[in-house]
Design an enzyme around this catalytic site. Structure first.
Site, PDB file in Angstrom:
ATOM      1  N   THR A  73       3.816  -5.864  -0.116  1.00 58.23           N
ATOM      2  CA  THR A  73       2.806  -5.357   0.819  1.00 58.23           C
ATOM      3  C   THR A  73       1.700  -4.686   0.000  1.00 58.23           C
ATOM      4  OG1 THR A  73       4.197  -3.397   1.165  1.00 58.23           O
ATOM      5  CG2 THR A  73       4.323  -5.131   2.823  1.00 58.23           C
ATOM      6  N   ASN A 109      -3.827   4.242   2.371  1.00 61.09           N
ATOM      7  CA  ASN A 109      -3.131   4.453   3.628  1.00 61.09           C
ATOM      8  C   ASN A 109      -4.063   4.676   4.817  1.00 61.09           C
ATOM      9  OD1 ASN A 109      -0.016   4.604   3.243  1.00 61.09           O
ATOM     10  ND2 ASN A 109      -0.915   5.512   1.408  1.00 61.09           N
ATOM     11  N   THR A 111      10.060   2.452   1.454  1.00 54.68           N
ATOM     12  CA  THR A 111       9.679   1.194   2.092  1.00 54.68           C
ATOM     13  C   THR A 111      10.002   0.172   1.033  1.00 54.68           C
ATOM     14  OG1 THR A 111       7.887   2.214   3.295  1.00 54.68           O
ATOM     15  CG2 THR A 111       7.815  -0.136   3.125  1.00 54.68           C
ATOM     16  N   LYS A 130      10.522  -4.631  -3.948  1.00 51.53           N
ATOM     17  CA  LYS A 130       9.178  -4.227  -3.573  1.00 51.53           C
ATOM     18  C   LYS A 130       9.222  -2.784  -3.083  1.00 51.53           C
ATOM     19  CE  LYS A 130       7.362  -4.021   0.027  1.00 51.53           C
ATOM     20  NZ  LYS A 130       6.976  -2.886   0.953  1.00 51.53           N
ATOM     21  N   GLU A 173       1.032   3.632  -5.091  1.00 54.18           N
ATOM     22  CA  GLU A 173      -0.236   3.669  -4.372  1.00 54.18           C
ATOM     23  C   GLU A 173      -1.214   4.686  -4.972  1.00 54.18           C
ATOM     24  OE1 GLU A 173       1.236   2.010  -0.069  1.00 54.18           O
ATOM     25  OE2 GLU A 173       0.924   4.165  -0.258  1.00 54.18           O
TER      26      GLU A 173
END
Length: 360
Positions: free
Chosen positions: A119, A357, A156, A145, A241
């Site tokens: 993702t 995000n 996640t 992932k 991220e």
């Protein structure tokens, strides 16, 4: 959409899922499968299939049935995994067609599968290892992932591990539990517990090399599995991220519950994370997190070391200064007592995390 499958009828498996009370339809369906004898996993990214009620549950079951039909398996031998946005519909016709197409394109290399599950990841996370045992060599391969919505107690995250070793299911179950606790349970990016975390290990036995329970071979195989999972877990933190620095916090003391609370409080503190992102060794933010984790403990005495430098002793400044300029940081916290120790690997928190995000 991706599918991973084992050709061997005697394949054994083990699985772990999120501890979030709000789980997605794929987790519900997978938990009802034969988790000790899985032969395949059908996975998709882009939509987590969470919060869509009976329609979402039906889609997860349709994915499972499609993979089973294409591979000649029973539905209970197939697990399902979905990751992505929560609360939107996963288009059933598209994802089922994708499962069937993936089954038709199966091949020995996992590169396509590793890309299919991503993702917000910067790239695929893979690990491969060959281990020499008494009866010969066995191989381990893994695809994972995870970059955001990551907390100790999972992320996640997906992790799918395959090995050609011959293992009893009880042995694989034991090793999975131990190694997951030392890897995915030890990481944090943003302290957010996902709805769809899934880790599935499959042992095909294709090598013919037997790993006997409670043997030296079991120890060596367990060390290899531990290495693979910890490597992938730290890659998730590294890919957090917008992460600039990865930090390892080690907490020692006399109360296991206390050292665990302190480690997690530090790892999930936005103030600590932003200080590390900015290269500011502000130990006061660490002290605040320690106190928040142990309210009502008086007097609260502790030592703090930043990159090996003792900056706080007994709860008071030492007048020593620390600095860090690299991309890895080490924090050590010593609480009263001894006999308990834990660690957490965590990312910092910067501008890019908000951008990703807010726009996702």
């Amino acid at each position: 959409v991706g599918v991973v499958a084992s050709d061997e009828p005697g394949t054994v498996s083990a699985a772990r899922f999120t501890s979030n009370a709000r789980v997605g339809a794929p987790v519900i369906v997978s938990r009802q499968a034969d988790l000790g004898a899985l032969r395949a996993v059908a996975a998709n990214s882009g939509c987590s299939n969470v919060g869509d009620g009976e329609r979402g549950l039906g889609t997860a079951l349709a994915m499972q049935a499609a993979a089973a039909g294409e591979l000649g398996l029973e539905p209970a031998q197939v697990a399902v995994a979905s990751t992505g946005v929560i609360g939107i519909e996963l288009p059933r016709d598209r994802v089922v067609a994708g499962v069937r197409a993936a089954c038709a394109q199966l091949k020995p290399d996992a590169d396509d599968f590793a890309h299919a599950i991503l993702t917000s990841d910067a790239g695929p996370k893979r690990a491969c290892l060959e281990v020499r045992l008494a009866g010969g060599s066995v191989r381990l391969a893994a695809q994972a992932k995870g970059a955001g919505m990551i907390s100790p107690r999972y992320a996640t995250m997906f992790c799918f591990v395959q090995t050609d070793a011959v293992l009893e299911q009880q042995t694989l179950e034991l090793l999975t539990g131990v190694c997951v606790k030392r890897s995915f349970d030890r990481i944090s990016v943003d302290g957010q517990l996902s709805t769809n975390d899934t880790a599935i290990l499959m042992a095909s036995g294709a090598s013919g090399v037997v790993v006997e329970p409670e043997s030296e071979d079991e120890l060596r195989f367990g060390e290899a599995l531990d290495y693979v999972l910890r490597r992938l877990a730290i890659l998730m933190v590294r890919d957090g991220e917008g992460t600039r620095r990865v930090t390892r916090v080690v907490v020692r003391g006399g109360v296991p519950e206390g050292v665990e609370r302190v480690a997690r409080e530090i790892a999930n503190s936005p103030l600590v994370k932003t200080a590390i992102y900015g290269g500011d060794p502000n130990w006061g933010r660490i002290a605040q997190a320690i106190g928040a984790a142990l309210p009502g403990t008086h007097p609260l005495k502790y030592d703090i070391r930043v990159e090996g430098t003792l900056v706080c002793s007994g709860g008071y400044a030492t007048r020593e200064t620390a600095e860090f300029t690299g991309d890895e940081v080490e924090l050590e916290i010593t609480l009263p007592g001894d006999g308990a120790e834990t660690e957490v690997f965590f990312s910092d928190l910067g501008h890019e995390y908000i951008t990703i995000n807010a726009d996702y």
